[in-house]
Enzyme design. Structure first.
Site, short mmCIF file in Angstrom:
data_model
loop_
_atom_site.label_atom_id
_atom_site.label_comp_id
_atom_site.label_asym_id
_atom_site.label_seq_id
_atom_site.Cartn_x
_atom_site.Cartn_y
_atom_site.Cartn_z
N CYS A 1 0.81 -1.23 0.00
CA CYS A 1 0.00 0.00 0.00
C CYS A 1 0.83 1.27 0.00
O CYS A 1 0.32 2.35 -0.27
CB CYS A 1 -0.94 0.00 1.20
SG CYS A 1 -2.08 -1.42 1.22
N HIS B 1 -3.32 6.82 3.24
CA HIS B 1 -3.75 5.58 2.61
C HIS B 1 -5.11 5.19 3.15
O HIS B 1 -5.38 5.29 4.34
CB HIS B 1 -2.73 4.48 2.89
CG HIS B 1 -3.21 3.11 2.52
ND1 HIS B 1 -3.68 2.81 1.26
CD2 HIS B 1 -3.32 1.97 3.25
CE1 HIS B 1 -4.05 1.54 1.22
NE2 HIS B 1 -3.85 1.01 2.42
N ASN C 1 -10.31 -0.25 0.04
CA ASN C 1 -8.84 -0.20 0.01
C ASN C 1 -8.37 -0.75 -1.33
O ASN C 1 -8.44 -1.94 -1.60
CB ASN C 1 -8.29 -1.05 1.16
CG ASN C 1 -6.77 -1.03 1.23
OD1 ASN C 1 -6.10 -0.57 0.32
ND2 ASN C 1 -6.22 -1.55 2.31
#
Length: 340
Positions: A121, A261, A291
């Site tokens: 990520c 994030h 996500n």
């Protein structure tokens, strides 16, 4: 071409574009697959829906190429003007060639360097950090950075702990010499390999190649230990953001936008609270995209582009499997004047 004061060129993000698939997987549909509910998912993650890439033979490169095509159009950039393309992804189409290589071919970019970055990520911020060095030293004038992941390809839709979290998407930015002195001012990248046990894919690499047994044991999906990841994500995103703010003499009230994030709404809120940044100055898209791993930050920039003003101080922060974490500090290089 403006210098950063050290004889180097100041790199800047001068354009952004995103792409998400048409198919919307909402919480009601997930509740028919696993023991969950819309209320349970929203309370624990903040996610209402996520996009899923459907279609035979379509991989991460499909979404990345769509984002790059849009970026080139929006910035009036010709494919032949691109000097380098970097793709951050955890879900490449193939072990090789790189997804970046595939994207170049799909959008008509030829005879340039292209490669993938794998930092989970945090990959997009790692890739932006790399791109900024190529521009700052004058080796490249126009670098495209893509963050793209087809997480639905590695998610077990019988595992309630992970299937509610992830979605598919892509975002791309153009990094080139600053037109006005604004741009990427600092970056930090960090990692801790011992975190692998908490967030990884068990099989499919050279340590444990795919075979009938690994498939039968469902070892090709994301394995996540939620409590440990939650704890580390909050601590490390706040820590690296604090560090980059201290290095640049920044107070919380000086930051126009925090771009975290998009892993979990509670992680986003806790990180912002630790930094002293109110939620009305935090970019949040998790409710509609989930996500999307390396794509979350460029998708935030794409969604919020219309409210960004030239000179806005922006902190981007990420945390990912491995563990990896990163932060980038920049001043926004285009948009409405800050005085307006």
């Amino acid at each position: 071409m403006l210098s950063n004061g050290n004889g180097q060129i100041r790199p800047a993000i001068t354009g952004v574009c995103g792409y998400v698939p048409d198919y919307v997987l909402n919480n009601a549909e997930l509740a028919r697959l696993v023991d969950t509910s819309d209320t349970w998912i929203i309370e624990r993650t903040g996610i209402k829906e996520r996009r899923i890439l459907k279609g035979e033979g379509l991989g991460t490169s499909h979404m990345g190429a769509e984002a790059v095509r849009g970026l080139l159009e929006r910035t009036a950039t010709k494919p032949q003007d691109i000097d380098l393309l970097i793709c951050a992804t955890t879900t490449p189409d193939f072990v090789f060639p790189s997804t970046a290589n595939l994207i170049c071919d799909m959008v008509g970019v030829k005879d340039i360097g292209s490669f993938d970055v794998q930092a989970a990520c945090s990959g997009f911020l790692y890739a932006v950090t790399i791109a900024s060095q190529f521009v700052a030293t004058g080796q490249c004038r126009k670098v495209v950075v893509v963050g793209a992941d087809k997480m639905s390809a590695v998610i077990d839709y019988t595992d309630r702990a992970t299937c509610v979290i992830f979605g598919d998407g892509a975002g791309a930015v153009l990094v080139e010499p600053s037109p006005n002195g604004e741009g990427i001012l600092d970056s930090l990248i960090r990692s801790e390999g011992a975190g692998m046990t908490h967030l990884h894919q068990k099989a499919g690499g050279s340590r444990l190649p795919p075979n009938a047994e690994t498939v039968a044991k469902r070892m090709h999906y994301v394995h996540q230990e939620g409590a440990a990841v939650y704890k580390f994500a909050i601590a490390k995103m706040a820590e690296v953001s604090h560090e980059i703010m201290a290095r640049n003499n920044l107070r919380a009230d000086m930051i126009n936008w925090l771009v975290p994030h998009q892993a979990n709404r509670r992680i986003i809120e806790s990180t912002a609270e630790r930094l002293g940044i109110p939620m009305d100055r935090v970019m949040v898209t998790i409710q509609k995209y989930g996500n999307t791993t390396a794509a979350t930050i460029p998708l935030c920039l794409w969604d919020y582009e219309k409210v960004l003003k030239t000179g806005d101080r922006v902190i981007m922060a990420a945390f990912g499997g491995g563990f990896t974490w990163s932060a980038v500090y920049l001043t926004w290089a285009y948009g409405r004047s800050a005085a307006n």
